[in-house]
Design an enzyme around this catalytic site. Structure first.
Site, short mmCIF file in Angstrom:
data_model
loop_
_atom_site.label_atom_id
_atom_site.label_comp_id
_atom_site.label_asym_id
_atom_site.label_seq_id
_atom_site.Cartn_x
_atom_site.Cartn_y
_atom_site.Cartn_z
N ASP A 145 0.87 -1.17 0.00
CA ASP A 145 0.00 0.00 0.00
C ASP A 145 0.91 1.23 0.00
O ASP A 145 2.12 1.12 0.23
CB ASP A 145 -0.88 -0.02 1.26
CG ASP A 145 -1.79 1.21 1.37
OD1 ASP A 145 -2.33 1.65 0.34
OD2 ASP A 145 -1.96 1.74 2.49
N SER A 146 0.30 2.40 -0.17
CA SER A 146 1.09 3.63 -0.08
C SER A 146 1.58 3.86 1.35
O SER A 146 2.46 4.67 1.57
CB SER A 146 0.21 4.82 -0.48
OG SER A 146 -0.86 4.94 0.44
N CYS A 187 -4.47 -1.41 -1.89
CA CYS A 187 -4.59 0.03 -2.08
C CYS A 187 -5.52 0.25 -3.26
O CYS A 187 -5.24 -0.24 -4.37
CB CYS A 187 -3.20 0.60 -2.39
SG CYS A 187 -3.20 2.34 -2.80
N GLU A 244 -1.82 7.74 9.02
CA GLU A 244 -0.36 7.60 9.04
C GLU A 244 0.24 8.18 10.32
O GLU A 244 1.27 7.71 10.79
CB GLU A 244 0.28 8.30 7.82
CG GLU A 244 0.01 7.60 6.50
CD GLU A 244 0.58 6.18 6.42
OE1 GLU A 244 1.75 6.00 6.77
OE2 GLU A 244 -0.18 5.27 6.00
N CYS A 282 -11.00 3.31 0.29
CA CYS A 282 -9.57 3.49 0.50
C CYS A 282 -9.22 2.67 1.72
O CYS A 282 -9.94 2.71 2.72
CB CYS A 282 -9.25 4.97 0.73
SG CYS A 282 -7.57 5.26 1.36
N HIS A 327 -7.07 2.93 3.96
CA HIS A 327 -6.76 3.62 5.22
C HIS A 327 -8.03 3.88 6.04
O HIS A 327 -7.97 3.97 7.26
CB HIS A 327 -6.11 4.99 4.94
CG HIS A 327 -4.65 4.93 4.62
ND1 HIS A 327 -4.17 4.54 3.39
CD2 HIS A 327 -3.55 5.24 5.37
CE1 HIS A 327 -2.84 4.60 3.39
NE2 HIS A 327 -2.45 5.03 4.58
#
Ligand code: DGL
Length: 252
Positions: free
Chosen positions: A8-9, A71, A149, A181, A183
């Site tokens: 993932d990012s 992602c 994050e 998404c 996240h």
């Protein structure tokens, strides 16, 4: 199955890893967070494709026999070229428009995702095929990735950031909201509390359980044998690892 790569990012893909560990607990996972380049949401498709290709080369070198693109943004930008370039199977994220369209009673569904996902032809095709006459309200979860994050999953500031993207969907009448998404599931308790406080009855759909079930099917079809002699999770990242490790401990 022996070794499963996942990337993932940033830390968002851990919400998918959490579901994968439930259905396939005895495997060896290599998780890569590209947090030095996070967020992907507003980067070009070319940039994301290049990152995805170099991450996948590295995961394959380390023994990955199947890769989960955990992602939505990278799936939309890069999965077709990853499938062309590498011989191993790839499993990607799909925004859960179909189950949301089947489940709505108000006739309005909401989709929260990054700008990259909402503009990608993959999402636009899914929307055309599966929305089945319901109205779709979309919103970028602006600032959500940064909250996750930095492990800021609650508190006044996080609440303000989440409200700014969630309330327009609720006010438009959405009674089912797709988390587009990876996240965003980490902000689900906050989203549920905001909706409840304001008196909205809404259901959120996280596609990760369905993606994990799909992973089991793809692995079985490709004859990738189950149970690795060295099960466990290896966490790798292109930037600092501390918050990734902390969020990982929270999914166990
Ligand atoms: N977690 C990602 C997704 O599912 C990427 C978010 C970002 O880096 O903007 O889209």
């Amino acid at each position: 199955m022996a070794t499963i790569g996942i990337f993932d990012s940033g830390s968002g893909g851990l919400s998918v890893l959490k579901e994968m560990l439930k259905v396939l607990p005895g495997e060896r996972y290599i998780y890569y967070s590209d947090n030095a380049n996070c967020p992907y949401g507003e980067k070009t498709a070319e940039f994301i494709c290049e990152r995805a290709e170099s991450i996948c080369s590295m995961l394959i070198e380390k023994g990955a026999e199947i890769i989960v693109v955990a992602c939505n943004t990278a799936t939309a930008a890069a999965i077709a070229s990853l499938r062309k370039r590498f011989a191993i199977p790839f499993v990607g994220m799909e925004p859960a428009v179909k189950p949301a369209a089947l489940g709505t009673r108000s006739g309005v569904i909401g989709v929260l995702a990054t700008d990259g996902t909402l503009k990608a032809s993959k999402y636009l095709n899914t929307k055309d095929r599966f929305s089945g006459g319901v109205r779709i309200e979309e919103h970028v979860g602006r600032g959500f990735v940064e909250l996750v994050e930095s492990l800021e999953l609650d508190g006044k500031r996080a609440r303000g950031v989440v409200e700014a993207s969630l309330l327009p969907l609720l006010e438009a009448g959405a009674d089912v909201i797709v988390l587009g998404c990876t996240h965003y599931p980490f902000l689900l308790p906050l989203m549920e509390s905001i909706a409840k406080e304001r008196g909205y009855e809404v259901r959120f759909i996280d596609p990760a359980p369905a993606v994990s079930r799909h992973l089991v099917e793809v692995a079985a079809e490709r004859g990738i044998s189950s149970a690795d002699p060295n099960p466990g999770v290896i966490l790798l990242s292109s930037g600092p690892k501390e918050s990734l490790e902390r969020l990982y401990r929270s999914i166990l």
